[in-house]
Design a protein around this motif. Sequence first.
Motif, PDB file in Angstrom:
ATOM      1  N   PRO A 352       0.820  -1.375  -0.111  1.00  0.00           N
ATOM      2  CA  PRO A 352      -0.020  -0.410   0.077  1.00  0.00           C
ATOM      3  C   PRO A 352       1.102   1.422   0.143  1.00  0.00           C
ATOM      4  CG  PRO A 352      -0.938  -1.319   1.884  1.00  0.00           C
ATOM      5  CD  PRO A 352       0.603  -2.027   1.464  1.00  0.00           C
ATOM      6  N   ASN A 353       0.602   2.502  -0.485  1.00  0.00           N
ATOM      7  CA  ASN A 353       1.691   3.252  -1.036  1.00  0.00           C
ATOM      8  C   ASN A 353       1.361   4.269  -0.371  1.00  0.00           C
ATOM      9  OD1 ASN A 353       3.598   5.593  -1.582  1.00  0.00           O
ATOM     10  ND2 ASN A 353       2.899   5.103  -4.020  1.00  0.00           N
ATOM     11  N   LEU A 354       1.441   4.444   1.315  1.00  0.00           N
ATOM     12  CA  LEU A 354       1.774   5.239   1.968  1.00  0.00           C
ATOM     13  C   LEU A 354       1.105   7.390   1.474  1.00  0.00           C
ATOM     14  CD1 LEU A 354       2.765   3.585   5.222  1.00  0.00           C
ATOM     15  CD2 LEU A 354       0.693   3.450   4.445  1.00  0.00           C
ATOM     16  N   ASN A 355       1.818   7.107   0.854  1.00  0.00           N
ATOM     17  CA  ASN A 355       3.040   8.769  -0.238  1.00  0.00           C
ATOM     18  C   ASN A 355       1.726   8.553  -0.931  1.00  0.00           C
ATOM     19  OD1 ASN A 355       6.172   7.747   1.006  1.00  0.00           O
ATOM     20  ND2 ASN A 355       4.915   9.244   1.871  1.00  0.00           N
ATOM     21  N   SER A 356       1.017   7.528  -1.300  1.00  0.00           N
ATOM     22  CA  SER A 356      -0.226   8.433  -2.689  1.00  0.00           C
ATOM     23  C   SER A 356      -0.683   9.825  -2.339  1.00  0.00           C
ATOM     24  CB  SER A 356      -1.254   7.113  -2.514  1.00  0.00           C
ATOM     25  OG  SER A 356      -2.703   7.690  -3.827  1.00  0.00           O
TER      26      SER A 356
END
Length: 634
Positions: A352-356
Amino acid sequence: MKTISSLGAGLLALALSYTAAQAQMPDLQETPMLAAEVSAGKMPPIAQRIPEQPLIVTLKAPQEAGKPGGDLRSMISRARETRLLNVIGYTRLITYNEKYEYVPDLLEKFEIQDERVFTFYLRKGHRWSDGHPFTTEDFRYYWEDVANNRDLSPAGPMQDLLVDGEKPKVEIIDATTVRFSWSKRNPAFLPRIAGTSAFNLYRPAHYLKQFHVRYADPQKLAALAAADKRPNWAALHGRLDNMVEGDNPDLPGLDPWTMTTKPPAVRFVAARNPYFHRIDSNGRQLPYLDRIIFTQADGKLIPAKAGAGEADLQFRNINFSNFTFLKENEKRAGYKTLLWRTAKGSHIALYPNLNSNDETWRKLMRDARFRHALSLGIDRQAINESLFFGLAIESNNTVMPDSPLFKPEYKDTNAQLDVATANRLLDQIGLTRRDGSGIRLLPDGRPAEIIVETAGEDTEQTDVLELIGENWAKIGIKLFAKPSQRDVVRNRIFSGEAMMSVWAGMENGLPTADMKPNELAPTSQYGLQWPKWGQWFETGQKSGEPIDMPLVQELFDLYQAWLDTGDRAERARIWHRMLSIHAEQTFTIGVVTGVFQPIVANKKLHNIPKEGVFNWDPGAFVGLYRPETFWFGQ
């Protein structure tokens, strides 16, 4: 032999001296392939080709002393995979043994003081593959004329040589002794040297000086650059100075085999290094094999070609899904199919990209309940049985059971199928509305459709994502797999365009407390769950984003504390805290680990272990098991 004298309370604050344990020097035997040249006076005899104190490789049963000779065939899917030669040859100043302990290799011995001062002793009489002496002049040349030359290294020495921005002090003590030292502890130095990815602190100075402006006539050098269609001497030097790619056959090396084919080509031949520093206990110079031949083929066809007997050793471009086919063709094609356990934290993991960049998705990805729900919604047992015959280990992306740092909770927390709990967590977040297909709706009204970016380089990822998609439909989440080229995928992740990606898990699933826990903290943009935070650290806060999640900041602080301490017990405590945070937070979503890697080996190829650990680093694929001792027999 290892001798230790105490200089402090912590084990890593001791002065350590490591010397290769050597058997008595055996009577030397000339290599048949080289005998004619030796007799004709074109090459010195073996006694003059190996160091005064060569590395004596003692084989352990069921391994046996081999007979020199023969060509080993393998296949690659692209020309750049000739880099495998440097990997499987696994020749380093210091290497890991099969217990993942440091042992001298190119070095005769080395000494460490408080992880700040590293003194290296070369083997006297050691030579490059062209017969020229390998000495500390090669270290001096690299440090002064390459790493600190603005034309060749505009950014200065590589980051791996810096400690908080501080360069090492490099001292040439004598022709065979060199010392690297820092004012602060550098616990990453030895792991980097012993790692699979080459970390060459030296260059063949006698060869490269002819292309360096400091030593060559400027006019002649300019003419050489122009003839090679290079804009200047630095570009010419950079092209010719490539010890990993193997694309310059004239560049002397130290590996067991050296490349003789210049690209472009589809068939690459590497011949034995006549000056290789390892011998067996019978006095035979290694490697046993005369040549390794790489043939380029379509990666999709390599399993079929391996099954037809076109390779003597093949592990690239084949995976567990090919096992049944390979096994069925063993007898007809004259090979054996070995199964080695892989050692990544997870064979396949979701990030999961926490910096999306998407505010709604970024908020969801940063909610631990959402990540837990996604993990609890995966039927790992079904995936294991469907794709891996139930032989893999269902697990989070964490350390494997064989690691001394392993705890069952690291493997199992939030990693058991529990659809009811997953649905309850998603309801708690507020994702209670659904569309006509049963897919949950985001707060902004969009359907909860997660696009998972994949490089699509093997069918396993596609198959796993398809099964996960079926699982997630039961909790109201829609999964779409989006394949793209590897570089495109990475750039989308780094820029925040990707909301989730799929890749392998932790590179090293068998760490000890003395190994750097950099994969557990945002230290690189290649940390696909937090690329912008990793980039912030990598670039010295020049790009990326500062960490703005407390638990991620704690992980980063713990990593820094690990670097600062020399106490092994404290390092273990830090590792366990970091592993606990990951288990509790599910920053990445592991699926299965310990998947078996098929290795196709000619039935007549001796000394390749029936069982082994297949890993990039540490392990160098098969390099840890000394391919220079493989040989053809009956």
